[in-house]
Design an enzyme around this catalytic site. Structure first.
Site, PDB file in Angstrom:
ATOM      1  N   ASN A 151      40.475  27.697  43.622  1.00 56.42           N
ATOM      2  CA  ASN A 151      40.331  27.520  45.073  1.00 56.42           C
ATOM      3  C   ASN A 151      39.620  28.705  45.735  1.00 56.42           C
ATOM      4  O   ASN A 151      39.632  28.843  46.946  1.00 56.42           O
ATOM      5  CB  ASN A 151      41.716  27.315  45.720  1.00 56.42           C
ATOM      6  CG  ASN A 151      42.665  28.472  45.415  1.00 56.42           C
ATOM      7  OD1 ASN A 151      42.257  29.479  44.839  1.00 56.42           O
ATOM      8  ND2 ASN A 151      43.916  28.336  45.818  1.00 56.42           N
TER       9      ASN A 151
ATOM     10  N   HIS B 251      40.365  31.915  45.303  1.00 54.34           N
ATOM     11  CA  HIS B 251      41.161  33.135  45.550  1.00 54.34           C
ATOM     12  C   HIS B 251      40.684  34.276  44.658  1.00 54.34           C
ATOM     13  O   HIS B 251      40.209  34.060  43.547  1.00 54.34           O
ATOM     14  CB  HIS B 251      42.668  32.879  45.399  1.00 54.34           C
ATOM     15  CG  HIS B 251      43.200  32.742  44.016  1.00 54.34           C
ATOM     16  ND1 HIS B 251      43.709  31.567  43.509  1.00 54.34           N
ATOM     17  CD2 HIS B 251      43.355  33.651  43.021  1.00 54.34           C
ATOM     18  CE1 HIS B 251      44.128  31.768  42.278  1.00 54.34           C
ATOM     19  NE2 HIS B 251      43.923  33.021  41.947  1.00 54.34           N
TER      20      HIS B 251
ATOM     21  N   GLU C 180      44.962  34.168  48.678  1.00 55.18           N
ATOM     22  CA  GLU C 180      44.804  32.718  48.662  1.00 55.18           C
ATOM     23  C   GLU C 180      44.100  32.243  49.938  1.00 55.18           C
ATOM     24  O   GLU C 180      44.205  32.886  50.989  1.00 55.18           O
ATOM     25  CB  GLU C 180      46.195  32.067  48.605  1.00 55.18           C
ATOM     26  CG  GLU C 180      46.976  32.376  47.340  1.00 55.18           C
ATOM     27  CD  GLU C 180      46.616  31.464  46.180  1.00 55.18           C
ATOM     28  OE1 GLU C 180      45.500  30.894  46.167  1.00 55.18           O
ATOM     29  OE2 GLU C 180      47.470  31.319  45.278  1.00 55.18           O
TER      30      GLU C 180
ATOM     31  N   ASP D 218      46.761  43.093  41.010  1.00 55.00           N
ATOM     32  CA  ASP D 218      47.954  42.385  41.489  1.00 55.00           C
ATOM     33  C   ASP D 218      49.040  42.352  40.423  1.00 55.00           C
ATOM     34  O   ASP D 218      48.828  42.723  39.271  1.00 55.00           O
ATOM     35  CB  ASP D 218      47.592  40.962  41.947  1.00 55.00           C
ATOM     36  CG  ASP D 218      46.690  40.238  40.949  1.00 55.00           C
ATOM     37  OD1 ASP D 218      46.541  40.717  39.806  1.00 55.00           O
ATOM     38  OD2 ASP D 218      46.138  39.194  41.317  1.00 55.00           O
TER      39      ASP D 218
HETATM   40  C1  GLP Z   1      45.198  34.686  38.744  1.00 51.04           C
HETATM   41  C2  GLP Z   1      44.855  36.153  39.020  1.00 51.04           C
HETATM   42  C3  GLP Z   1      43.411  36.302  39.471  1.00 51.04           C
HETATM   43  C4  GLP Z   1      42.498  35.584  38.493  1.00 51.04           C
HETATM   44  C5  GLP Z   1      42.841  34.117  38.460  1.00 51.04           C
HETATM   45  C6  GLP Z   1      41.947  33.309  37.549  1.00 51.04           C
HETATM   46  O1  GLP Z   1      45.435  34.009  39.908  1.00 51.04           O
HETATM   47  N1  GLP Z   1      45.699  36.726  40.017  1.00 51.04           N
HETATM   48  O2  GLP Z   1      43.086  37.694  39.547  1.00 51.04           O
HETATM   49  O3  GLP Z   1      41.159  35.766  38.877  1.00 51.04           O
HETATM   50  O4  GLP Z   1      44.187  34.006  38.011  1.00 51.04           O
HETATM   51  O5  GLP Z   1      42.398  33.355  36.222  1.00 51.04           O
HETATM   52  P1  GLP Z   1      41.589  32.853  34.975  1.00 51.04           P
HETATM   53  O6  GLP Z   1      40.573  33.897  34.673  1.00 51.04           O
HETATM   54  O7  GLP Z   1      42.615  32.722  33.889  1.00 51.04           O
HETATM   55  O8  GLP Z   1      40.964  31.537  35.333  1.00 51.04           O
END
Ligand code: GLP
Length: 240
Positions: free
Chosen positions: A136, A138, A143, A67
């Protein structure tokens, strides 16, 4: 769905790197599905170390990232392109032109998304995909919602995700509210998936992976439909 429960973040990172390295050694021209967020950083550091030691090479690999914020310039230090360059690509022997991140400046977001899925298919599909997970549930930027979208698409971020991402920006107003993201089918088409999760904050999302149900209110539960997914998490994420 398989679980590997680790003692700490270091173990998660080493385990993830081991699985990635095995894949690349088995198929040197693997198509890699890569993720941002803080969780995969340790795994990337382990992989960088292997390249430095000469035990692993990415030279024939290609990659697609999950993304990117929208709109955002690739030079912005909060863009996922910038993140990938600084946390992985600049330190390994991969040709930067073989690394693909969705274009946060694409004039026609829809066309960019269609092209992205076509490029992945033309490359033969993703051999191994690493995922993090949002509080949540995602994955990428899919989402929780009544309906989820199959293909790569433009989406709006939820308040919970905007708040979680605010720590990386100076002001909350600067946090992007939209992104381009691979969709659920684009992710589920990967041949092998590993999901990394660390800390109590991820427990609620991970707990829903332990039973026999799927729900679009926790997109990660759809991974139960995938034939080769491994969740690599620590006890805090697993037990709460
Ligand atoms: C963002 C990214 C996700 C990732 C999430 C969790 O939303 N788009 O791909 O998994 O953050 O991030 P973290 O690993 O910093 O908790």
């Amino acid at each position: 769905m398989k679980f590997i429960v680790c003692d700490n973040y270091e173990e998660i990172s080493a385990e993830g790197a081991k699985i990635f390295a095995e894949q690349i050694k088995k198929k040197p021209n693997s198509i890699l599905g890569l993720a941002t967020g803080s969780t995969p950083v340790g795994m990337y550091q382990n992989l960088i170390q292997m390249v430095k030691e000469g035990t692993l090479s990415f030279k024939d690999c290609r990659s697609f990232n999950l993304d990117e914020y929208y709109p955002i310039s690739p030079d912005n230090d909060q863009s996922y392109r910038y993140f990938m360059n600084t946390n992985l690509f600049n330190h390994i022997d991969m040709d930067i032109s073989n690394t693909r991140v969705l274009n946060g400046l694409a004039e026609d977001a829809k066309a960019e998304c269609v092209k992205y899925d076509e490029e992945i298919d033309a490359a033969g599909g993703i051999d191994i995909q690493v995922l993090g997970i949002g509080h949540n549930g995602h994955i990428a930027f899919n989402e929780p919602d009544e309906k989820l979208i199959c293909g790569t698409h433009l989406t709006s971020l939820t308040e919970s995700t905007i708040n979680a991402n605010a720590r990386f920006f100076e002001k909350k107003e600067d946090v992007p509210t939209q992104s381009l993201t691979m969709g659920m089918a684009s992710i589920l088409k990967a041949k092998k998936i590993i999901l990394l999760a660390s800390g109590k904050g991820k427990h609620q999302a991970i707990a829903e992976l332990l039973d026999d149900t799927i729900t679009t209110s926790n997109p990660s539960t759809l991974l139960k439909l995938h034939p080769d997914t491994t969740i690599i998490c620590d006890r805090d994420a697993y037990e709460g």
